[in-house]
Design an enzyme around this catalytic site. Structure first.
Site, PDB file in Angstrom:
ATOM      1  N   GLU A 275      46.552  47.263  35.042  1.00 52.89           N
ATOM      2  CA  GLU A 275      45.245  47.918  35.045  1.00 52.89           C
ATOM      3  C   GLU A 275      45.488  49.383  34.675  1.00 52.89           C
ATOM      4  OE1 GLU A 275      42.371  46.443  35.684  1.00 52.89           O
ATOM      5  OE2 GLU A 275      42.929  44.541  36.637  1.00 52.89           O
TER       6      GLU A 275
ATOM      7  N   HIS B 272      44.551  45.327  31.270  1.00 49.62           N
ATOM      8  CA  HIS B 272      43.165  45.363  31.731  1.00 49.62           C
ATOM      9  C   HIS B 272      42.739  46.813  31.998  1.00 49.62           C
ATOM     10  CE1 HIS B 272      42.464  40.957  32.661  1.00 49.62           C
ATOM     11  NE2 HIS B 272      43.766  40.983  32.416  1.00 49.62           N
TER      12      HIS B 272
END
Length: 376
Positions: free
Chosen positions: A282, A191
């Site tokens: 992330e 992500h």
């Protein structure tokens, strides 16, 4: 013999014309690249696990010594990118990883050992419809959701939620069906919008799993180690997230629920129902950074992507056989002190994989009559 094979492989690589630039490739270009790679390298197998709402294929490239089928004792690993269509760094990194693995096989000892001992599945984009609708804005681009306006990372079955609708998007159903065809051991989904490694659980119903603000899984020690493996191998992540709109994360990791509760997430689904340990990576403050940032992002993540993949060999793997020596499917393989919501079971080959840190463990295998044979 090895030098001869290496020369043949390098010759094929040099004559192939397969190349990859540091830029954003649209869905047609990604498919063309994956097909070119698959046609060039014998260590790859390309297949679609399903379609998006708008009919785009969800292409998975498998890499390994025997990519087309599972082999005994070879664990299955996967990376999933671009679940949110406007979070695009993971998509780029996975294409670069494919390039690195195919070019490094037989010439790079780490890559060669990894692909000889692991079957690696890479889904470059889980949400191609969202990507195609995205605009190039750092944080506020559209395209997060699929064509139906659904957040795919809120659409999976959730063991902690009482508000299950049962309505699954096509992309989510494709992932769920995929997990039924492969016995994945370890996974990560990529992500953007922060720089941190987040691990299960993402959700809680206020039961015994909720401890000091975190939702603690039975394999919490392993999940923390997996997250730290990535954060400390990454060039910056372990120093904490310094994105302007996000808090700092100690050692670059966080329990998902402690960060924020997330119902219907993919990593919890993988862990609870797929017996596949998955974390969420992330990887950039900007969800859609400028193309000039891409080489630096690859440099920051390359070693971490490889180090995380190697963790699929942690712990114990084995096979459960009946009294006649036949593989026993669906035998329960439990580790004392780890009460998983859904007990780990053997697959259709009678195999099991339990990711564990070094230590002494007591295993209980239930289904009789049987013999347990450990593959060392």
């Amino acid at each position: 013999m090895f030098l001869f094979a290496l020369c043949l492989y390098l010759g094929k690589l040099l004559s192939s014309g397969v190349s990859l630039e540091f830029r954003y490739h649209n869905t047609v270009e990604v498919e063309r690249y994956l097909r070119d790679v698959n046609n060039t390298f014998d260590l790859t197998h390309l297949h679609s696990i399903g379609k998006s709402v708008e009919g785009r294929d969800l292409w998975v490239l498998i890499l390994g010594k025997n990519p087309a089928e599972h082999r005994m004792g070879i664990p299955e690993f996967k990376y999933v990118g671009n679940m949110h269509g406007n979070e695009v760094v993971g998509r780029v990194l996975l294409l670069q990883l494919i390039d690195h693995l195919t070019r490094g096989y037989l010439s790079d000892p780490l890559v060669t050992h990894l692909l000889n001992s692991t079957r690696v599945h890479i889904l470059v984009s889980m949400n191609p419809d969202g990507f195609e609708s995205s605009s190039r804005d750092c944080m506020y681009s559209q395209g997060r959701f699929n064509k139906n306006g659904i957040d795919l990372n809120r659409n999976f079955p959730d063991a902690f939620s009482k508000k299950e609708s049962g309505m699954r998007e096509m992309e989510v159903r494709a992932i769920m069906d995929w997990l039924k065809t492969e016995s994945f051991v370890l996974s990560a989904n990529l992500h953007g919008g922060a720089v941190v490694a987040s691990y299960p659980y993402d959700n809680s119903n206020g039961g015994s799993e909720l401890q000091s603000g975190s939702s603690v899984a039975p394999d919490n020690d392993v999940l923390i180690q997996l997250a730290k493996t990535y954060s400390y191998t990454h060039s910056q992540m372990h120093k904490g997230d310094h994105c302007y709109d996000s808090k700092d994360f100690k050692e670059g990791i966080t329990n998902g629920y402690y960060w924020y509760p997330l119902p219907g997430g993919m990593q919890d689904y993988n862990y609870v129902w797929g017996q596949c340990l998955e974390i969420t990576l992330e990887l950039s403050c900007c969800k859609y950074p400028p193309e000039s940032d891409l080489p630096g992002l690859w440099d920051a993540n390359r070693a971490a992507l490889l180090a995380y993949m190697q963790q699929v060999h942690l712990g114990v793997k084995g096979q459960v056989l009946d009294a006649e020596g036949n593989p026993l499917q669906n035998a329960l393989v439990e580790v004392e002190g780890r009460q998983n919501l859904c007990p780990f079971r053997t697959d259709r080959h009678g195999e099991y994989y339990r990711l564990l840190l070094p230590g002494n463990y007591t295993f209980r295998v239930r289904q009789h009559p049987l013999v347990v044979v450990l593959i060392v």
